[in-house]
Design an enzyme around this catalytic site. Sequence first.
Site, short mmCIF file in Angstrom:
data_model
loop_
_atom_site.label_atom_id
_atom_site.label_comp_id
_atom_site.label_asym_id
_atom_site.label_seq_id
_atom_site.Cartn_x
_atom_site.Cartn_y
_atom_site.Cartn_z
CG HIS A 142 -2.09 -0.91 1.12
ND1 HIS A 142 -2.00 -2.24 1.48
CD2 HIS A 142 -3.36 -0.71 0.69
CE1 HIS A 142 -3.18 -2.81 1.29
NE2 HIS A 142 -4.02 -1.91 0.81
CE LYS A 146 -3.95 -0.23 4.57
NZ LYS A 146 -5.20 0.49 4.92
#
Length: 233
Positions: A142, A146
Amino acid sequence: MTEGILRLAILGAGRMGREVEAVAHARGVEVAAILDLEEVAQREDALATLREVDVAIEFTEPDAAVENIQLCLEAGCPIVVGTTGWHESLDDVRQMVTESGGALLWAPNFSTGVALLKALLEHAGQLLRGIEGFELHMTETHHAAKKDAPSGTALHLAETLATSGHEIPITSVRLGNVPGQHTVHIDGAYEQVILSHEARNRGVFADGAVTAAIWLTGRTGVFTMDDVMGLVQ
Protein backbone atom coordinates in the site's frame (compact mmCIF):
# COMPACT_ATOMS: atom_id res chain seq x y z
CA MET A 1 -35.02 9.93 0.78
CA THR A 2 -36.72 12.48 -1.47
CA GLU A 3 -37.96 11.62 -4.98
CA GLY A 4 -35.66 8.59 -5.01
CA ILE A 5 -32.51 10.71 -4.58
CA LEU A 6 -30.17 9.38 -1.91
CA ARG A 7 -28.85 12.04 0.48
CA LEU A 8 -25.34 11.13 1.59
CA ALA A 9 -23.05 12.43 4.31
CA ILE A 10 -19.31 11.79 4.02
CA LEU A 11 -17.29 11.55 7.22
CA GLY A 12 -13.70 12.38 6.36
CA ALA A 13 -12.46 14.98 3.90
CA GLY A 14 -9.21 13.27 2.94
CA ARG A 15 -8.30 11.50 -0.28
CA MET A 16 -10.92 8.79 0.07
CA GLY A 17 -13.58 11.28 1.09
CA ARG A 18 -12.90 13.27 -2.08
CA GLU A 19 -13.04 10.08 -4.16
CA VAL A 20 -16.40 9.16 -2.62
CA GLU A 21 -17.71 12.65 -3.35
CA ALA A 22 -16.71 12.43 -7.01
CA VAL A 23 -18.20 8.96 -7.48
CA ALA A 24 -21.41 9.92 -5.68
CA HIS A 25 -21.92 12.93 -7.95
CA ALA A 26 -21.25 10.79 -11.03
CA ARG A 27 -23.86 8.26 -9.90
CA GLY A 28 -26.56 10.80 -9.12
CA VAL A 29 -26.24 10.59 -5.33
CA GLU A 30 -26.62 13.90 -3.50
CA VAL A 31 -23.69 14.71 -1.21
CA ALA A 32 -25.60 16.64 1.45
CA ALA A 33 -22.68 17.07 3.87
CA ILE A 34 -18.97 16.48 4.22
CA LEU A 35 -17.81 16.35 7.83
CA ASP A 36 -14.12 16.25 8.62
CA LEU A 37 -12.84 15.37 12.08
CA GLU A 38 -13.21 18.97 13.26
CA GLU A 39 -16.87 19.10 12.21
CA VAL A 40 -17.59 15.69 13.71
CA ALA A 41 -16.15 16.94 17.00
CA GLN A 42 -18.97 19.52 17.13
CA ARG A 43 -21.25 16.73 18.27
CA GLU A 44 -24.64 18.44 18.42
CA ASP A 45 -24.20 20.08 15.02
CA ALA A 46 -22.98 16.77 13.57
CA LEU A 47 -25.99 14.93 14.99
CA ALA A 48 -28.34 17.49 13.48
CA THR A 49 -26.68 17.09 10.09
CA LEU A 50 -26.72 13.29 10.19
CA ARG A 51 -30.43 13.23 11.09
CA GLU A 52 -31.14 14.95 7.76
CA VAL A 53 -29.41 12.40 5.49
CA ASP A 54 -30.21 8.84 4.41
CA VAL A 55 -26.79 7.25 4.93
CA ALA A 56 -23.19 8.11 5.80
CA ILE A 57 -19.89 6.84 4.42
CA GLU A 58 -16.93 6.99 6.80
CA PHE A 59 -13.26 7.09 5.78
CA THR A 60 -11.30 8.73 8.60
CA GLU A 61 -8.79 7.42 11.15
CA PRO A 62 -8.72 4.14 13.11
CA ASP A 63 -8.93 6.00 16.42
CA ALA A 64 -12.04 7.89 15.28
CA ALA A 65 -14.03 5.11 13.60
CA VAL A 66 -15.86 3.68 16.61
CA GLU A 67 -16.91 7.12 17.87
CA ASN A 68 -18.13 7.99 14.38
CA ILE A 69 -20.19 4.80 14.30
CA GLN A 70 -21.69 5.70 17.69
CA LEU A 71 -22.51 9.18 16.42
CA CYS A 72 -24.36 7.84 13.37
CA LEU A 73 -26.24 5.27 15.41
CA GLU A 74 -27.36 8.00 17.81
CA ALA A 75 -28.56 10.05 14.85
CA GLY A 76 -30.41 7.07 13.37
CA CYS A 77 -28.22 7.26 10.28
CA PRO A 78 -27.05 4.04 8.58
CA ILE A 79 -23.27 4.06 8.19
CA VAL A 80 -20.81 2.46 5.77
CA VAL A 81 -17.31 2.26 7.28
CA GLY A 82 -14.21 1.95 5.14
CA THR A 83 -11.67 2.86 7.82
CA THR A 84 -9.50 -0.05 8.89
CA GLY A 85 -7.51 -0.68 12.07
CA TRP A 86 -10.48 -0.64 14.50
CA HIS A 87 -11.84 -4.15 14.03
CA GLU A 88 -10.75 -5.39 17.46
CA SER A 89 -13.80 -3.40 18.67
CA LEU A 90 -16.17 -5.13 16.24
CA ASP A 91 -17.96 -7.24 18.86
CA ASP A 92 -18.75 -4.14 20.94
CA VAL A 93 -19.88 -2.28 17.83
CA ARG A 94 -22.16 -5.16 16.82
CA GLN A 95 -23.82 -4.92 20.22
CA MET A 96 -24.26 -1.16 19.82
CA VAL A 97 -25.91 -1.65 16.43
CA THR A 98 -28.24 -4.32 17.80
CA GLU A 99 -29.24 -2.25 20.82
CA SER A 100 -29.88 0.85 18.72
CA GLY A 101 -31.72 -0.94 15.93
CA GLY A 102 -29.38 0.77 13.50
CA ALA A 103 -27.45 -0.28 10.42
CA LEU A 104 -23.72 -0.72 9.81
CA LEU A 105 -21.89 -2.03 6.78
CA TRP A 106 -18.16 -2.44 7.32
CA ALA A 107 -15.49 -3.77 5.02
CA PRO A 108 -11.71 -3.65 4.97
CA ASN A 109 -12.01 -3.31 1.20
CA PHE A 110 -14.96 -2.30 -0.99
CA SER A 111 -13.71 -3.54 -4.36
CA THR A 112 -15.67 -6.22 -6.19
CA GLY A 113 -12.40 -7.91 -7.15
CA VAL A 114 -11.31 -8.33 -3.54
CA ALA A 115 -14.69 -9.84 -2.68
CA LEU A 116 -14.17 -12.33 -5.52
CA LEU A 117 -10.61 -13.03 -4.34
CA LYS A 118 -11.92 -13.72 -0.85
CA ALA A 119 -14.46 -16.21 -2.24
CA LEU A 120 -11.72 -17.95 -4.24
CA LEU A 121 -9.45 -18.12 -1.20
CA GLU A 122 -12.23 -19.55 0.91
CA HIS A 123 -12.62 -22.38 -1.60
CA ALA A 124 -8.84 -22.80 -1.89
CA GLY A 125 -8.58 -23.06 1.89
CA GLN A 126 -11.13 -25.86 1.93
CA LEU A 127 -9.28 -27.72 -0.85
CA LEU A 128 -5.93 -27.34 0.92
CA ARG A 129 -7.18 -28.69 4.22
CA GLY A 130 -5.13 -31.75 5.06
CA ILE A 131 -2.92 -31.51 1.97
CA GLU A 132 0.79 -31.61 2.83
CA GLY A 133 3.68 -30.15 0.90
CA PHE A 134 2.43 -26.60 0.38
CA GLU A 135 3.37 -23.37 2.11
CA LEU A 136 1.26 -20.20 2.05
CA HIS A 137 2.45 -16.61 2.12
CA MET A 138 0.70 -13.28 1.53
CA THR A 139 2.25 -10.02 0.39
CA GLU A 140 0.35 -6.75 0.63
CA THR A 141 1.55 -3.40 -0.70
CA HIS A 142 0.00 0.00 0.00
CA HIS A 143 0.92 3.67 -0.22
CA ALA A 144 3.48 5.02 2.22
CA ALA A 145 0.89 7.00 4.21
CA LYS A 146 -1.15 3.94 5.20
CA LYS A 147 -0.89 3.55 8.96
CA ASP A 148 -2.01 -0.03 9.67
CA ALA A 149 0.18 -2.98 8.71
CA PRO A 150 -0.80 -5.61 7.83
CA SER A 151 -3.73 -4.03 6.07
CA GLY A 152 -7.26 -4.81 7.16
CA THR A 153 -7.82 -6.51 3.82
CA ALA A 154 -4.79 -8.76 4.31
CA LEU A 155 -5.96 -9.80 7.77
CA HIS A 156 -9.45 -10.46 6.41
CA LEU A 157 -8.09 -12.62 3.59
CA ALA A 158 -5.76 -14.47 5.97
CA GLU A 159 -8.68 -15.23 8.24
CA THR A 160 -10.52 -16.69 5.26
CA LEU A 161 -7.52 -18.89 4.43
CA ALA A 162 -7.19 -20.11 8.03
CA THR A 163 -9.59 -22.94 7.18
CA SER A 164 -6.71 -24.55 5.25
CA GLY A 165 -4.91 -25.34 8.50
CA HIS A 166 -1.72 -23.78 7.09
CA GLU A 167 0.16 -20.89 8.64
CA ILE A 168 -0.19 -17.70 6.58
CA PRO A 169 2.59 -15.18 7.25
CA ILE A 170 2.03 -11.70 5.82
CA THR A 171 4.66 -9.35 4.43
CA SER A 172 3.63 -5.67 4.38
CA VAL A 173 5.22 -3.13 2.04
CA ARG A 174 4.53 0.62 2.27
CA LEU A 175 5.65 2.34 -0.90
CA GLY A 176 4.87 5.51 -2.82
CA ASN A 177 1.22 5.89 -3.87
CA VAL A 178 0.19 2.26 -4.43
CA PRO A 179 -3.61 2.02 -3.88
CA GLY A 180 -3.47 -1.65 -2.89
CA GLN A 181 -2.04 -5.00 -3.95
CA HIS A 182 -2.72 -8.37 -2.27
CA THR A 183 -1.03 -11.55 -3.47
CA VAL A 184 -1.30 -15.04 -2.01
CA HIS A 185 1.38 -17.58 -2.92
CA ILE A 186 0.54 -21.27 -2.54
CA ASP A 187 3.98 -22.80 -2.97
CA GLY A 188 4.88 -26.47 -3.47
CA ALA A 189 8.14 -28.25 -4.19
CA TYR A 190 7.57 -28.30 -7.95
CA GLU A 191 4.76 -25.79 -8.56
CA GLN A 192 3.18 -22.58 -7.38
CA VAL A 193 -0.33 -21.15 -7.44
CA ILE A 194 -0.67 -17.37 -7.21
CA LEU A 195 -3.94 -15.56 -6.51
CA SER A 196 -3.66 -11.80 -6.67
CA HIS A 197 -5.65 -8.57 -6.78
CA GLU A 198 -4.37 -5.13 -7.74
CA ALA A 199 -6.35 -1.92 -7.42
CA ARG A 200 -5.50 0.53 -10.18
CA ASN A 201 -6.80 3.58 -8.30
CA ARG A 202 -8.81 4.55 -5.24
CA GLY A 203 -11.93 5.03 -7.31
CA VAL A 204 -12.66 1.32 -7.04
CA PHE A 205 -13.01 1.61 -3.26
CA ALA A 206 -15.15 4.75 -3.49
CA ASP A 207 -17.45 3.15 -6.07
CA GLY A 208 -17.87 0.07 -3.90
CA ALA A 209 -18.62 2.21 -0.84
CA VAL A 210 -21.32 4.13 -2.71
CA THR A 211 -22.81 0.85 -3.92
CA ALA A 212 -22.80 -0.38 -0.31
CA ALA A 213 -24.48 2.82 0.89
CA ILE A 214 -27.27 2.48 -1.65
CA TRP A 215 -27.73 -1.18 -0.68
CA LEU A 216 -27.73 -0.44 3.08
CA THR A 217 -30.51 2.15 2.94
CA GLY A 218 -33.67 0.78 4.57
CA ARG A 219 -31.92 -2.16 6.25
CA THR A 220 -31.02 -2.79 9.89
CA GLY A 221 -28.21 -4.92 11.27
CA VAL A 222 -24.51 -5.46 10.63
CA PHE A 223 -23.39 -6.31 7.10
CA THR A 224 -20.30 -6.68 4.91
CA MET A 225 -19.61 -6.64 1.18
CA ASP A 226 -20.40 -10.36 1.14
CA ASP A 227 -24.02 -9.39 1.81
CA VAL A 228 -24.00 -6.71 -0.88
CA MET A 229 -22.65 -9.16 -3.48
CA GLY A 230 -24.85 -12.06 -2.38
CA LEU A 231 -21.90 -14.20 -1.31
CA VAL A 232 -23.40 -15.05 2.11
CA GLN A 233 -24.62 -18.61 2.26
